[in-house]
Design a protein around this motif. Sequence first.
Motif, PDB file in Angstrom:
ATOM      1  N   ALA A  43       0.823  -1.207   0.000  1.00  0.00           N
ATOM      2  CA  ALA A  43       0.000   0.000   0.000  1.00  0.00           C
ATOM      3  C   ALA A  43       0.858   1.257   0.000  1.00  0.00           C
ATOM      4  N   GLU A  44       2.161   1.114   0.343  1.00  0.00           N
ATOM      5  CA  GLU A  44       3.049   2.277   0.428  1.00  0.00           C
ATOM      6  C   GLU A  44       3.910   2.443  -0.811  1.00  0.00           C
ATOM      7  N   LEU A  45       3.771   1.514  -1.761  1.00  0.00           N
ATOM      8  CA  LEU A  45       4.614   1.567  -2.952  1.00  0.00           C
ATOM      9  C   LEU A  45       3.797   2.038  -4.142  1.00  0.00           C
ATOM     10  N   ARG A  46       4.399   2.944  -4.896  1.00  0.00           N
ATOM     11  CA  ARG A  46       3.686   3.526  -6.020  1.00  0.00           C
ATOM     12  C   ARG A  46       3.814   2.639  -7.256  1.00  0.00           C
ATOM     13  N   GLN A  51       0.370   6.218 -12.119  1.00  0.00           N
ATOM     14  CA  GLN A  51       1.152   6.826 -11.050  1.00  0.00           C
ATOM     15  C   GLN A  51       0.365   7.273  -9.828  1.00  0.00           C
ATOM     16  N   ASN A  52      -0.938   7.349  -9.915  1.00  0.00           N
ATOM     17  CA  ASN A  52      -1.664   7.782  -8.734  1.00  0.00           C
ATOM     18  C   ASN A  52      -2.267   6.614  -7.977  1.00  0.00           C
ATOM     19  N   GLN A  53      -1.758   5.429  -8.250  1.00  0.00           N
ATOM     20  CA  GLN A  53      -2.213   4.246  -7.525  1.00  0.00           C
ATOM     21  C   GLN A  53      -1.023   3.585  -6.869  1.00  0.00           C
ATOM     22  N   ASN A  54      -1.290   2.895  -5.758  1.00  0.00           N
ATOM     23  CA  ASN A  54      -0.223   2.081  -5.193  1.00  0.00           C
ATOM     24  C   ASN A  54      -0.274   0.701  -5.850  1.00  0.00           C
ATOM     25  N   VAL A  95       9.100   5.672  -6.211  1.00  0.00           N
ATOM     26  CA  VAL A  95       8.319   4.452  -5.952  1.00  0.00           C
ATOM     27  C   VAL A  95       7.739   4.452  -4.533  1.00  0.00           C
ATOM     28  N   LEU A  96       8.316   5.277  -3.660  1.00  0.00           N
ATOM     29  CA  LEU A  96       7.833   5.345  -2.273  1.00  0.00           C
ATOM     30  C   LEU A  96       6.776   6.431  -2.158  1.00  0.00           C
ATOM     31  N   TYR A  97       5.654   6.080  -1.544  1.00  0.00           N
ATOM     32  CA  TYR A  97       4.661   7.131  -1.306  1.00  0.00           C
ATOM     33  C   TYR A  97       5.091   8.045  -0.165  1.00  0.00           C
ATOM     34  N   ARG A  98       5.984   7.518   0.725  1.00  0.00           N
ATOM     35  CA  ARG A  98       6.523   8.353   1.797  1.00  0.00           C
ATOM     36  C   ARG A  98       7.978   8.596   1.495  1.00  0.00           C
ATOM     37  N   PRO A  99       8.317   9.719   0.833  1.00  0.00           N
ATOM     38  CA  PRO A  99       9.710   9.935   0.431  1.00  0.00           C
ATOM     39  C   PRO A  99      10.624  10.089   1.651  1.00  0.00           C
TER      40      PRO A  99
END
Lengths: 155, 180
Positions: A43-46, A51-54, A95-99
Motif C-alpha cells: 500500500a506504500e509503494l507507487r 502513477q496515482n495508484q499504489n 516508488v515510495l509514497y513516503r519519500p
Amino acid sequence: MSRQLPVCLLTGLLLIWAGSGYAQDPNNQLSETQQARYITLIAELRCLVCQNQNIADSNAPLAQDLRSQVHSMIAAGKSNAEIKAYLVERYGDFVLYRPPIKPSTWLLWGSPFLLLLLGLVIAWRIAAARRTDETLHNAPDNAALARALNEEESP
Amino acid sequence: MNWRYVLPAVFVIGLMVMLAIGLTLDPRKVPSPLIDKPAPAFSLPSLHQPDQLVSQQSLRGQVHLLNVWASWCVACREEHEQIKQLATTYNIPIIGLNYKDERSDAIQWLERFGDPYQLIAVDYQGNVGIDWGVYGVPETFLIDQAGVIRYKHIGPIKPADIPQTILPLLRKLGATGVMQ
C-alpha cells in the motif's frame, strides 16, 4: 439499533470482499505477521505505470510483478527496509509514497512547518498592530481618568 | 511600498512560477537511479536460438544501446525506424530486450518491421525489466565502454531525438561510427 444491523453486515461483507483481492496472489505461504507486512508495504509503494495508484490497488502487469516480488522477498525473510531499498535502487524514490528525508526533500517535508511559522508570524503581527491601536484609543480615556482622579484629590 | 502588499505579491508570484515549471515537466518521465551505475547483468535465452543464453558481455568495451520492446507495444512500432537508423547509419550495436512477449509474435514482428538488433534477449517474466527499472515500453538505455548506463530514454525515440540527444551523447562517449 435493529436498523444498524444490516448496515454492519453489509460493511462487514464489503470488507471481506475488499480483502479478498489480496488473497489472489500465488504461493500464499506467508505467516500472519508477514501477510500484514505485505499488505502495508504494497500500500506504500507507487505503481509507476498508473502513477496515482499504489501497487496494491493497481492491476497493471508491472504492479502484479512488483507485488509478487515483494511477496517472495518477504517469504525469503527480507526486512521492509531491504525491500524498499531494492525497489528504490531500480525505480528511484518516486516508488515510495513516503519519500525519505534528505536534502532534496527538505523543502517538501519542511513546507507545512514553514507555512505554519509564516501564519504564526502574520497572526502575531496583526495581534500586535491591534494592541497598539487599542492603547491609542484608550489614551484619551486614561487622561480623562487621571484628570478626574486629580480633581477628586485637589479640594 | 508597504511590506504588507509586497510580501503576498512575492508569495503569489513565486507560487505561480513554481506551478508554471511544474506544468512543463512530464510526470511519466521518472528519472532513473541507474544513470551512471553499472548496467545490471542478465543472462536470458536468445530470441532466435531459444536454447542459448545471451548477456551483454559480448558488447563489453563498445558503446551500445539496450532497447526494451515488445510486439504488443504500439509505440515500439513508431520508434522502430529510429532504432534501425541508429543501427545501420550510425553502426551502433543494439541489444533488444524483448519484454513480456510471445516468441512467435516477436519473430513475426521483426520479419514485418525489420531486425536491427545485434542480439535479442527474451525477458518473458519481466524480471530483468525490474532489475533495469523498466516500467513501460519502449525504453532505451545508452551504455558506455565500461558497461555504465549513461542515459535512459523513456518512451519512443522520435526522429528529432537522434540529432538532439542521442548523437551528441554518442559522440561524447566516443562511439565508433558517429565520429567525423
